[in-house]
Design a protein around this motif. Sequence first.
Motif, mmCIF file in Angstrom:
data_model
loop_
_atom_site.group_PDB
_atom_site.id
_atom_site.type_symbol
_atom_site.label_atom_id
_atom_site.label_comp_id
_atom_site.label_asym_id
_atom_site.label_seq_id
_atom_site.Cartn_x
_atom_site.Cartn_y
_atom_site.Cartn_z
ATOM 1 N N ASN A 47 79.193 89.891 57.145
ATOM 2 C CA ASN A 47 77.799 89.508 57.439
ATOM 3 C C ASN A 47 76.758 90.224 56.587
ATOM 4 O O ASN A 47 75.615 90.338 56.973
ATOM 5 C CB ASN A 47 77.510 89.761 58.915
ATOM 6 C CG ASN A 47 77.786 91.207 59.274
ATOM 7 O OD1 ASN A 47 78.161 92.000 58.413
ATOM 8 N ND2 ASN A 47 77.586 91.546 60.535
ATOM 9 N N THR A 48 77.129 90.762 55.429
ATOM 10 C CA THR A 48 76.145 91.523 54.655
ATOM 11 C C THR A 48 75.612 90.771 53.450
ATOM 12 O O THR A 48 74.898 91.334 52.629
ATOM 13 C CB THR A 48 76.745 92.846 54.137
ATOM 14 O OG1 THR A 48 77.935 92.518 53.425
ATOM 15 C CG2 THR A 48 77.014 93.809 55.254
ATOM 16 N N ASN A 49 75.955 89.503 53.343
ATOM 17 C CA ASN A 49 75.471 88.736 52.201
ATOM 18 C C ASN A 49 75.906 89.312 50.867
ATOM 19 O O ASN A 49 75.147 89.272 49.906
ATOM 20 C CB ASN A 49 73.944 88.661 52.209
ATOM 21 C CG ASN A 49 73.469 87.589 53.137
ATOM 22 O OD1 ASN A 49 74.226 86.675 53.432
ATOM 23 N ND2 ASN A 49 72.246 87.697 53.599
ATOM 24 N N THR A 50 77.066 89.883 50.827
ATOM 25 C CA THR A 50 77.602 90.331 49.545
ATOM 26 C C THR A 50 78.569 89.260 49.069
ATOM 27 O O THR A 50 79.453 88.858 49.828
ATOM 28 C CB THR A 50 78.383 91.653 49.684
ATOM 29 O OG1 THR A 50 77.583 92.565 50.416
ATOM 30 C CG2 THR A 50 78.713 92.227 48.324
ATOM 31 N N ALA A 51 78.365 88.800 47.866
ATOM 32 C CA ALA A 51 79.247 87.757 47.344
ATOM 33 C C ALA A 51 79.846 88.234 46.030
ATOM 34 O O ALA A 51 79.350 89.187 45.424
ATOM 35 C CB ALA A 51 78.462 86.475 47.134
ATOM 36 N N ILE A 52 80.904 87.570 45.608
ATOM 37 C CA ILE A 52 81.590 87.978 44.385
ATOM 38 C C ILE A 52 81.696 86.784 43.442
ATOM 39 O O ILE A 52 82.053 85.679 43.864
ATOM 40 C CB ILE A 52 83.008 88.507 44.709
ATOM 41 C CG1 ILE A 52 82.902 89.713 45.665
ATOM 42 C CG2 ILE A 52 83.744 88.911 43.426
ATOM 43 C CD1 ILE A 52 84.235 90.153 46.234
#
Length: 368
Positions: free
Chosen positions: A141-146
């Motif tokens: 849920n931290t909006n970290t994308a790769i």
Amino acid sequence: MNEDNPLSDSVILLGAGASKSEEAPLQSELFQNYFRYIRSLDRDLVSYLTVFFGLDLEPADNRQYENLTFPTCEEALGVLEMAISKREGFSGNENFQRNRLENIRDKLIRAISLSIARSLESSMNRRKRYHDILASQLKVNTNTAIISTNYDILIDDALDKEKHPIDYGFDFRFQRKDGEITTYSRPQNGILLYKIHGSLNWLYCPTCKGVDLTPLVKSVDGMSCNNLEHQTDCREVMTPVLIPPTYMKDISPHFLQSVWESSELLLRRAKRIIFCGYSFPDADIHLKYLLKRAEMNRLTSDPLEVFVVNHHRGKNPSAIIQEYERYFRFLRNHACFHYTRQSFQDFCEKGLDASDEFSKTEIDCMKL
Ligand SMILES: [Zn+2]
């Protein structure tokens, strides 16, 4: 990572250096490793590399392969891709006529897949799992994308181990796991992993244009596209999806185009992009275009902060200067550019340290 979660609203971009930290072969090492690890060599492949690149591929023992200068994967695939797209052939051997080139191309892709897989298997017990450490720091849920430019599945496996569902940015036809074929359902709230040059665990059928998600071991076995249960039985041999950066525009299949579209939207919204193990090479103009679109067409009032994590102890000063300048000259907002002293390994273990960066003055002094 810190408690206040410096990675929220961030995009982590993984380049070749990230995979290299776990001993995946670089582009220039792919064929050397293939011949080192694979005992039964494919005649068509040997013939292609011998005739096109003047190699002597008949040495009796492995050590002699170390002394050969192989083309990079981009060069070997690129020559074939270009001929196929122009519908042209080569003289010298009936194998190199126009209608035979796709066969060699598919074999080359399988060889590259095998090379990456075997190299990673052989280093399995000694390498430190930096991708695992990174994946353990990510929260859904931290909006970290790769975004990854790599074909290997180090990050996919690492996310899987953490039980993070992965959203690749498009829908697969089936999932093929442990010999079973099941329908695929795209995860809700999964971690976004956009693999913009394809992935070894995506199997594509050029006849029905279906793409299946599969574990790496299966993907390199030349699996055929048949599944009566689901009314597909075309028996075409499926190939892993590997698109060399330069040929992106001409040959990228429909699902990869949607990965690029989604990557652009992601970057236009993101507060920061962290380039890990990525040297910003001149050839990657498609990725540069994506970054420029993200800088210019923002979907938020925040500017895009750019961090580079690609340092290592003993890095050659001229390599530092050139890399710094490749980024600096391309980006519009220099106040938002941070060329850090961190390596990918530091970043995985300690998180992003935004205070530890080279200043423009320091770089200028290095030139003297
Ligand atoms: Zn098919």
